[in-house]
Design a protein around this motif. Structure first.
Motif, mmCIF file in Angstrom:
data_model
loop_
_atom_site.group_PDB
_atom_site.id
_atom_site.type_symbol
_atom_site.label_atom_id
_atom_site.label_comp_id
_atom_site.label_asym_id
_atom_site.label_seq_id
_atom_site.Cartn_x
_atom_site.Cartn_y
_atom_site.Cartn_z
ATOM 1 N N UNK A 73 0.829 -1.207 0.000
ATOM 2 C CA UNK A 73 0.000 0.000 0.000
ATOM 3 C C UNK A 73 0.863 1.257 0.000
ATOM 4 N N UNK A 74 1.895 1.268 0.831
ATOM 5 C CA UNK A 74 2.778 2.429 0.900
ATOM 6 C C UNK A 74 3.491 2.649 -0.434
ATOM 7 N N UNK A 75 3.965 1.567 -1.039
ATOM 8 C CA UNK A 75 4.683 1.678 -2.305
ATOM 9 C C UNK A 75 3.751 2.145 -3.426
ATOM 10 N N UNK A 76 2.555 1.589 -3.478
ATOM 11 C CA UNK A 76 1.611 1.999 -4.514
ATOM 12 C C UNK A 76 1.240 3.468 -4.351
ATOM 13 N N UNK A 77 1.034 3.899 -3.124
ATOM 14 C CA UNK A 77 0.709 5.297 -2.862
ATOM 15 C C UNK A 77 1.842 6.205 -3.335
ATOM 16 N N UNK A 78 3.070 5.817 -3.051
ATOM 17 C CA UNK A 78 4.237 6.622 -3.449
ATOM 18 C C UNK A 78 4.368 6.690 -4.969
ATOM 19 N N UNK A 79 4.126 5.578 -5.647
ATOM 20 C CA UNK A 79 4.206 5.554 -7.108
ATOM 21 C C UNK A 79 3.162 6.492 -7.706
ATOM 22 N N UNK A 80 1.950 6.442 -7.178
ATOM 23 C CA UNK A 80 0.875 7.296 -7.697
ATOM 24 C C UNK A 80 1.199 8.767 -7.450
ATOM 25 N N UNK A 81 1.599 9.100 -6.229
ATOM 26 C CA UNK A 81 1.852 10.498 -5.883
ATOM 27 C C UNK A 81 3.114 11.063 -6.528
ATOM 28 N N UNK A 82 4.164 10.271 -6.605
ATOM 29 C CA UNK A 82 5.438 10.784 -7.110
ATOM 30 C C UNK A 82 5.566 10.718 -8.629
ATOM 31 N N UNK A 83 4.954 9.701 -9.229
ATOM 32 C CA UNK A 83 5.175 9.469 -10.660
ATOM 33 C C UNK A 83 3.889 9.469 -11.480
ATOM 34 N N UNK A 84 2.784 9.790 -10.847
ATOM 35 C CA UNK A 84 1.503 9.828 -11.565
ATOM 36 C C UNK A 84 1.251 8.539 -12.329
ATOM 37 N N UNK A 85 1.605 7.432 -11.717
ATOM 38 C CA UNK A 85 1.469 6.131 -12.371
ATOM 39 C C UNK A 85 0.557 5.236 -11.542
ATOM 40 N N UNK A 86 -0.361 4.596 -12.216
ATOM 41 C CA UNK A 86 -1.240 3.611 -11.579
ATOM 42 C C UNK A 86 -0.895 2.268 -12.209
ATOM 43 N N UNK A 87 -0.213 1.429 -11.453
ATOM 44 C CA UNK A 87 0.318 0.193 -12.002
ATOM 45 C C UNK A 87 -0.713 -0.924 -11.961
ATOM 46 N N UNK A 88 -0.941 -1.529 -13.111
ATOM 47 C CA UNK A 88 -1.856 -2.665 -13.179
ATOM 48 C C UNK A 88 -1.114 -3.991 -13.077
ATOM 49 N N UNK A 89 0.197 -3.955 -13.226
ATOM 50 C CA UNK A 89 0.961 -5.203 -13.139
ATOM 51 C C UNK A 89 1.233 -5.537 -11.676
ATOM 52 N N UNK A 90 1.879 -6.630 -11.450
ATOM 53 C CA UNK A 90 2.182 -7.080 -10.082
ATOM 54 C C UNK A 90 3.579 -6.672 -9.630
ATOM 55 N N UNK A 91 4.174 -5.706 -10.297
ATOM 56 C CA UNK A 91 5.563 -5.382 -9.982
ATOM 57 C C UNK A 91 5.727 -4.859 -8.557
ATOM 58 N N UNK A 92 4.780 -4.085 -8.059
ATOM 59 C CA UNK A 92 4.898 -3.585 -6.686
ATOM 60 C C UNK A 92 4.893 -4.760 -5.703
ATOM 61 N N UNK A 93 4.005 -5.713 -5.919
ATOM 62 C CA UNK A 93 3.941 -6.870 -5.034
ATOM 63 C C UNK A 93 5.226 -7.690 -5.105
ATOM 64 N N UNK A 94 5.757 -7.847 -6.314
ATOM 65 C CA UNK A 94 6.999 -8.601 -6.480
ATOM 66 C C UNK A 94 8.156 -7.925 -5.752
ATOM 67 N N UNK A 95 8.259 -6.604 -5.914
ATOM 68 C CA UNK A 95 9.333 -5.856 -5.261
ATOM 69 C C UNK A 95 9.151 -5.890 -3.745
ATOM 70 N N UNK A 96 7.930 -5.700 -3.276
ATOM 71 C CA UNK A 96 7.668 -5.740 -1.834
ATOM 72 C C UNK A 96 8.047 -7.094 -1.247
ATOM 73 N N UNK A 97 7.686 -8.158 -1.936
ATOM 74 C CA UNK A 97 8.010 -9.502 -1.475
ATOM 75 C C UNK A 97 9.525 -9.685 -1.382
ATOM 76 N N UNK A 98 10.241 -9.224 -2.386
ATOM 77 C CA UNK A 98 11.695 -9.341 -2.400
ATOM 78 C C UNK A 98 12.315 -8.518 -1.261
ATOM 79 N N UNK A 99 11.812 -7.316 -1.045
ATOM 80 C CA UNK A 99 12.365 -6.470 0.018
ATOM 81 C C UNK A 99 12.091 -7.039 1.404
ATOM 82 N N UNK A 100 10.919 -7.595 1.614
ATOM 83 C CA UNK A 100 10.615 -8.217 2.906
ATOM 84 C C UNK A 100 11.535 -9.406 3.170
ATOM 85 N N UNK A 101 11.787 -10.202 2.138
ATOM 86 C CA UNK A 101 12.693 -11.345 2.282
ATOM 87 C C UNK A 101 14.107 -10.869 2.631
ATOM 88 N N UNK A 102 14.587 -9.878 1.903
ATOM 89 C CA UNK A 102 15.945 -9.370 2.152
ATOM 90 C C UNK A 102 16.034 -8.766 3.549
#
Length: 132
Positions: A73-102
């Protein structure tokens, strides 16, 4: 889903996690396209750097637990506010999953996932330089 409920992060783990976030963000195609095309304006690179710092701060400001849904949620909010982008792909979830693991690995002083990221970056650069 909670990723971790461990104690505060050490200075060594914080530095390693910061490096990992930079490496993961450098491989995040959607974010890199947003920066290159200046979706966030002329300061898109600075916004991406600040984005990474905000993620690092989120991991380091408390001892958890860290929830996947909160990070997404935090990442999606930042993407929308900072880059005016609404992502339909799963890239935010993939990145979040990777960051939590690391992050979890850093808490256990296991930095091998970061080393793998560094080594894969070197190999990717070698391949792209050979193609040029």
């Amino acid at each position: 889903m909670a990723a971790s409920n461990s104690g505060p992060i050490s200075a060594e783990a914080r530095a390693a996690l910061g490096e990992a976030i930079r490496l993961v963000f450098a491989r995040w195609t959607t974010l890199q396209v947003a920066v290159e095309n200046e979706w966030g304006g002329r300061d898109s690179r600075a916004k991406a750097d600040q984005f990474g710092e905000s993620i690092l701060s989120w991991f380091c400001r408390s001892k958890g637990p860290y929830f996947f849904e909160d990070l997404v949620d935090m990442m999606e909010d930042k993407i929308v506010k900072s880059f005016n982008a609404d992502l339909d792909n799963n890239s935010v979830q993939d990145v979040a999953d990777q960051l939590l693991f690391i992050h979890e690995q850093c808490l256990q002083s296991n930095y091998s996932p970061i080393e793998k990221l560094k080594n894969s970056h070197v190999q990717e650069n070698d391949v792209s330089q050979r193609r040029q």
